[in-house]
Design a protein around this motif. Structure first.
Motif, PDB file in Angstrom:
ATOM      1  N   PHE A   1       0.853  -1.191   0.000  1.00  0.00           N
ATOM      2  CA  PHE A   1       0.000   0.000   0.000  1.00  0.00           C
ATOM      3  C   PHE A   1       0.889   1.242   0.000  1.00  0.00           C
ATOM      4  N   SER A   2       1.538   1.472  -1.114  1.00  0.00           N
ATOM      5  CA  SER A   2       2.473   2.588  -1.239  1.00  0.00           C
ATOM      6  C   SER A   2       1.730   3.895  -1.496  1.00  0.00           C
ATOM      7  N   ARG A   3       2.463   4.996  -1.403  1.00  0.00           N
ATOM      8  CA  ARG A   3       1.896   6.315  -1.670  1.00  0.00           C
ATOM      9  C   ARG A   3       1.385   6.415  -3.111  1.00  0.00           C
ATOM     10  N   LYS A   4       2.085   5.746  -4.021  1.00  0.00           N
ATOM     11  CA  LYS A   4       1.686   5.786  -5.424  1.00  0.00           C
ATOM     12  C   LYS A   4       0.366   5.051  -5.654  1.00  0.00           C
ATOM     13  N   LEU A   5       0.191   3.887  -4.991  1.00  0.00           N
ATOM     14  CA  LEU A   5      -1.028   3.107  -5.171  1.00  0.00           C
ATOM     15  C   LEU A   5      -2.200   3.659  -4.375  1.00  0.00           C
ATOM     16  N   ILE A   6      -1.916   4.187  -3.165  1.00  0.00           N
ATOM     17  CA  ILE A   6      -2.963   4.733  -2.288  1.00  0.00           C
ATOM     18  C   ILE A   6      -2.594   6.184  -1.969  1.00  0.00           C
TER      19      ILE A   6
ATOM     20  N   GLN B   1      -6.316   6.620   4.229  1.00  0.00           N
ATOM     21  CA  GLN B   1      -6.599   5.267   3.759  1.00  0.00           C
ATOM     22  C   GLN B   1      -5.334   4.425   3.726  1.00  0.00           C
ATOM     23  N   ARG B   2      -4.211   5.042   3.360  1.00  0.00           N
ATOM     24  CA  ARG B   2      -2.947   4.310   3.294  1.00  0.00           C
ATOM     25  C   ARG B   2      -2.534   3.799   4.675  1.00  0.00           C
ATOM     26  N   VAL B   3      -2.656   4.660   5.686  1.00  0.00           N
ATOM     27  CA  VAL B   3      -2.322   4.257   7.049  1.00  0.00           C
ATOM     28  C   VAL B   3      -3.250   3.144   7.521  1.00  0.00           C
ATOM     29  N   ALA B   4      -4.558   3.293   7.241  1.00  0.00           N
ATOM     30  CA  ALA B   4      -5.524   2.280   7.665  1.00  0.00           C
ATOM     31  C   ALA B   4      -5.231   0.930   7.027  1.00  0.00           C
TER      32      ALA B   4
END
Length: 306
Positions: free
Chosen positions: A88-93, A98-101
């Motif tokens: 769940f990278s910054r690029k994908l999310i 949402q990325r942290v979750a």
């Protein structure tokens, strides 16, 4: 028998979730009340759970297995913690919340709230004993890495503050009390035991209360929630099965690790954003979907694990 035990335990959890949902929907429990109950769970009840897990007689013959469980728990936590930023990278999310979750959800299971009752039913007293070591490591990771994900304070000062958290301090004290067989006053021991028993019921009621913040139908229509559920409920446990089999683990230790890994996403995925005044809708969707799906995924994972 294991499958029926799993199904019964999941049914109990959903009944508790339903009670929490009803109390919040009827405004019997307000947002302020949910916030206060969350703090009570995190800073009083959970420390008592961790401490009570070590209130058992010291036995040299199985202490070695306890250490093996702790080392296996470090491995099963460190690997998803390492992998989740890539999955769940910054690029994908792009969305930070949402990325942290999703990263938290991939890394942490509902060990204390669901895993312990399930472990007691399947693994008996030995399972509970080894489960205490797993919970100790789980608490260390959750109250350091897990909490820091939500506070966004990745520095030495914040890490030291996390180690002073009541859960971490209590776990260390409990380990010392266990190893040196330090007797506690009976009244104090009973008090800790009674508080720890509140854990599962109150935690799931609080989680159920947070589910009123979004329409239940959105649980099944949110694609990223499905990705989070599949990553936690299936991908991580399936990855761990062949890896744990390569380690020299006794069967009881292996069973303990797999039961905890197969559990749905940790309730802290909703409690931590609640504590830090962040959005709980998306974490709640992932948690609800993961818990609902575990009625299928837990028997599947445990069957494949042998």
């Amino acid at each position: 028998m294991a499958i029926s035990t799993v199904l019964t335990q999941v049914q109990v959890l959903f009944i508790l979730l339903g009670i929490g949902y009803y109390l919040s929907a009827r405004h019997i429990v307000t947002d302020t009340g949910i916030q206060q109950l969350t703090a009570l769970l995190c800073f009083l009840i959970m420390p008592c759970v961790l401490f009570s897990a070590f209130e058992i007689p010291f036995r040299q013959d199985i202490f070695h297995n306890l250490l093996l469980t702790a080392m296996a728990a470090v491995f099963t936590h460190a690997l998803p913690v390492f992998l989740s930023p890539f999955i769940f990278s910054r690029k994908l999310i792009p969305d930070a919340g949402q990325r942290v979750a999703l990263q938290f959800s991939a890394s942490y299971s509902n060990c204390g709230f669901m895993g312990l009752p399930l472990l007691m039913a399947i693994g008996g007293s030995n399972g509970l004993f080894y489960g205490s070591a797993y919970l100790f490591i789980d608490g260390l990771f959750i109250w350091t890495h897990g909490l820091l994900l939500y506070t966004h304070e990745m520095n030495i000062q914040a890490l030291w503050k996390s180690f002073k958290n009541p859960n971490i301090l209590t776990a260390f004290i409990g380990l010392i009390v266990y190893y040196f067989s330090i007797p506690l006053p009976h009244a104090l021991s009973l008090t800790v035991h009674y508080i720890a028993q509140i854990n599962t019921g109150l935690a799931m009621i609080v989680v159920g209360a947070t589910l009123t913040r979004f329409p239940i139908s959105t649980i099944f229509s949110t694609g990223k929630a499905w990705v989070g559920m599949l990553t936690h409920n299936l991908l991580i446990p399936l990855l761990m099965i062949p890896l744990l089999r390569q380690l020299p683990l006794p069967r009881d230790v292996y069973l303990t690790c797999m039961i905890f890994l197969a559990c749905p996403i940790a309730s802290f995925s909703v409690m931590f954003p609640q504590l830090t005044h962040q959005d709980t809708v998306f974490p709640g969707q992932i948690l609800a979907l993961s818990t609902l799906s575990c009625i299928i995924t837990i028997p599947l994972i445990l069957t494949l694990a042998g």
